[in-house]
Design a protein around this motif. Structure first.
Motif, mmCIF file in Angstrom:
data_model
loop_
_atom_site.group_PDB
_atom_site.id
_atom_site.type_symbol
_atom_site.label_atom_id
_atom_site.label_comp_id
_atom_site.label_asym_id
_atom_site.label_seq_id
_atom_site.Cartn_x
_atom_site.Cartn_y
_atom_site.Cartn_z
ATOM 1 N N PHE A 1 0.833 -1.209 0.000
ATOM 2 C CA PHE A 1 0.000 0.000 0.000
ATOM 3 C C PHE A 1 0.869 1.261 0.000
ATOM 4 O O PHE A 1 0.645 2.186 -0.797
ATOM 5 C CB PHE A 1 -0.931 -0.029 1.215
ATOM 6 N N ILE A 2 1.865 1.308 0.872
ATOM 7 C CA ILE A 2 2.736 2.491 0.934
ATOM 8 C C ILE A 2 3.536 2.637 -0.352
ATOM 9 O O ILE A 2 3.714 3.741 -0.874
ATOM 10 C CB ILE A 2 3.654 2.413 2.168
ATOM 11 N N GLY A 3 4.017 1.519 -0.897
ATOM 12 C CA GLY A 3 4.769 1.571 -2.151
ATOM 13 C C GLY A 3 3.935 2.115 -3.300
ATOM 14 O O GLY A 3 4.407 2.920 -4.106
ATOM 15 N N LEU A 4 2.674 1.687 -3.384
ATOM 16 C CA LEU A 4 1.800 2.178 -4.456
ATOM 17 C C LEU A 4 1.493 3.664 -4.294
ATOM 18 O O LEU A 4 1.445 4.410 -5.276
ATOM 19 C CB LEU A 4 0.508 1.370 -4.497
ATOM 20 N N LEU A 5 1.297 4.115 -3.049
ATOM 21 C CA LEU A 5 1.053 5.552 -2.839
ATOM 22 C C LEU A 5 2.265 6.388 -3.249
ATOM 23 O O LEU A 5 2.111 7.446 -3.881
ATOM 24 C CB LEU A 5 0.710 5.812 -1.371
ATOM 25 N N SER B 1 9.004 -6.160 -2.089
ATOM 26 C CA SER B 1 9.292 -6.760 -0.777
ATOM 27 C C SER B 1 8.006 -7.120 -0.042
ATOM 28 O O SER B 1 7.937 -8.146 0.648
ATOM 29 C CB SER B 1 10.150 -5.818 0.072
ATOM 30 N N GLY B 2 6.961 -6.315 -0.194
ATOM 31 C CA GLY B 2 5.680 -6.651 0.412
ATOM 32 C C GLY B 2 5.066 -7.890 -0.215
ATOM 33 O O GLY B 2 4.497 -8.737 0.478
ATOM 34 N N SER B 3 5.180 -8.003 -1.537
ATOM 35 C CA SER B 3 4.664 -9.192 -2.220
ATOM 36 C C SER B 3 5.407 -10.452 -1.776
ATOM 37 O O SER B 3 4.797 -11.510 -1.599
ATOM 38 C CB SER B 3 4.789 -9.025 -3.729
ATOM 39 N N LEU B 4 6.718 -10.339 -1.594
ATOM 40 C CA LEU B 4 7.490 -11.495 -1.120
ATOM 41 C C LEU B 4 7.123 -11.863 0.312
ATOM 42 O O LEU B 4 7.087 -13.047 0.665
ATOM 43 C CB LEU B 4 8.989 -11.208 -1.218
ATOM 44 N N ALA C 1 11.456 4.876 -6.832
ATOM 45 C CA ALA C 1 12.244 3.775 -6.268
ATOM 46 C C ALA C 1 11.444 2.992 -5.238
ATOM 47 O O ALA C 1 11.856 1.914 -4.813
ATOM 48 C CB ALA C 1 13.528 4.315 -5.635
ATOM 49 N N SER C 2 10.286 3.524 -4.866
ATOM 50 C CA SER C 2 9.437 2.817 -3.906
ATOM 51 C C SER C 2 8.798 1.574 -4.508
ATOM 52 O O SER C 2 8.067 0.860 -3.817
ATOM 53 C CB SER C 2 8.356 3.752 -3.373
ATOM 54 N N ALA C 3 9.085 1.272 -5.761
ATOM 55 C CA ALA C 3 8.623 0.011 -6.354
ATOM 56 C C ALA C 3 9.220 -1.177 -5.606
ATOM 57 O O ALA C 3 8.624 -2.256 -5.580
ATOM 58 C CB ALA C 3 8.995 -0.044 -7.825
ATOM 59 N N THR C 4 10.364 -0.974 -4.968
ATOM 60 C CA THR C 4 10.955 -2.060 -4.168
ATOM 61 C C THR C 4 10.069 -2.397 -2.968
ATOM 62 O O THR C 4 10.076 -3.537 -2.510
ATOM 63 C CB THR C 4 12.356 -1.683 -3.663
ATOM 64 N N LEU D 1 6.592 6.946 4.979
ATOM 65 C CA LEU D 1 7.914 6.337 4.802
ATOM 66 C C LEU D 1 8.553 5.951 6.137
ATOM 67 O O LEU D 1 9.250 4.939 6.217
ATOM 68 C CB LEU D 1 8.838 7.273 4.025
ATOM 69 N N VAL D 2 8.309 6.730 7.166
ATOM 70 C CA VAL D 2 8.806 6.335 8.495
ATOM 71 C C VAL D 2 8.101 5.051 8.949
ATOM 72 O O VAL D 2 8.730 4.129 9.474
ATOM 73 C CB VAL D 2 8.605 7.482 9.514
ATOM 74 N N LEU D 3 6.792 4.971 8.705
ATOM 75 C CA LEU D 3 6.056 3.741 9.004
ATOM 76 C C LEU D 3 6.591 2.579 8.180
ATOM 77 O O LEU D 3 6.753 1.465 8.682
ATOM 78 C CB LEU D 3 4.564 3.950 8.729
ATOM 79 N N GLN D 4 6.912 2.833 6.920
ATOM 80 C CA GLN D 4 7.463 1.798 6.042
ATOM 81 C C GLN D 4 8.775 1.256 6.592
ATOM 82 O O GLN D 4 8.996 0.047 6.608
ATOM 83 C CB GLN D 4 7.659 2.373 4.634
#
Length: 198
Positions: A22-26, A55-58, A48-51, A137-140
């Motif tokens: 969710f955070i990566g998509l936002l 990582s969430g999918s993994l 670069a948040s595509a990573t 991003l801090v939550l991420q």
């Protein structure tokens, strides 16, 4: 369930993986604002948040079907996500300290003094979104560090096995590591144990 799987699932990687996605998509959606204006090109590095999505999918895949390979891949991508997340936090702090977008637009095109007043709404909207992304991003980073910790713990326990538990009689007492009840002997060893001895 083996010890590695139990340790990994204790960290709720399924939920943490969904939060990462969710955070990566936002962040990816916000980085697309760079397409609309050359002034907003500073938002492009947030792609670069595509990573985070990977990582969430993994993490979700490893929660569904835990294996050593998936946990190792999850750990590697989450370490990369920690580095990118910390870099993103530093970059967003720099963007918040830099000149506001209205000043960049007005200085570039040398508009009149009213330009700053007319574009004040742009500053508020861009800074509001940047502040929200900074919190996300801090939550991420916190989520990714949690997944890394539980992945490391799970990999450390991949060769250990759970203790064997044997139920004895009708009383429901459990004996750990004892083979007295397995052999069916009712000798002195079985009679000297207390009624509810672990």
């Amino acid at each position: 369930m083996d010890d590695m799987t139990a340790t990994f699932l204790r960290g709720a990687p399924h939920v943490l993986g969904v939060v990462q996605i969710f955070i990566g998509l936002l962040c990816l959606l916000f980085s697309l604002t760079a397409v609309f204006s050359p002034v907003l090109i500073l938002h492009a590095p947030l792609c670069a948040s595509a990573t985070f999505v990977v990582s969430g999918s993994l993490a979700v895949a490893a929660a569904r079907r835990t294996s050593v390979g998936l946990v190792c891949a999850c750990l590697a991508w989450n370490v990369l996500s920690v580095v990118i997340g910390l870099g993103g936090v530093a970059y967003l702090c720099w963007l918040l300290c830099d000149r506001p977008p209205s000043q960049r637009i007005c200085d570039t095109h040398s508009f009149s003094g009213r330009c700053y007043e007319e574009l004040r709404g742009l500053d508020v909207s861009v800074y509001g979104v940047l502040g929200a992304l900074l919190v996300l991003l801090v939550l991420q980073v916190c989520v990714v560090v949690t997944v890394c910790v539980f992945s490391c713990r799970a990999l450390a326990r991949r060769h250990s096995s759970a203790p064997i538990m044997v139920e004895v009689g009708d009383r429901g007492a459990l004996l750990y590591g004892s083979d007295v009840s397995l052999l069916g002997s009712e000798g002195e060893e079985a009679s000297t144990l207390p009624a509810k001895s672990p």
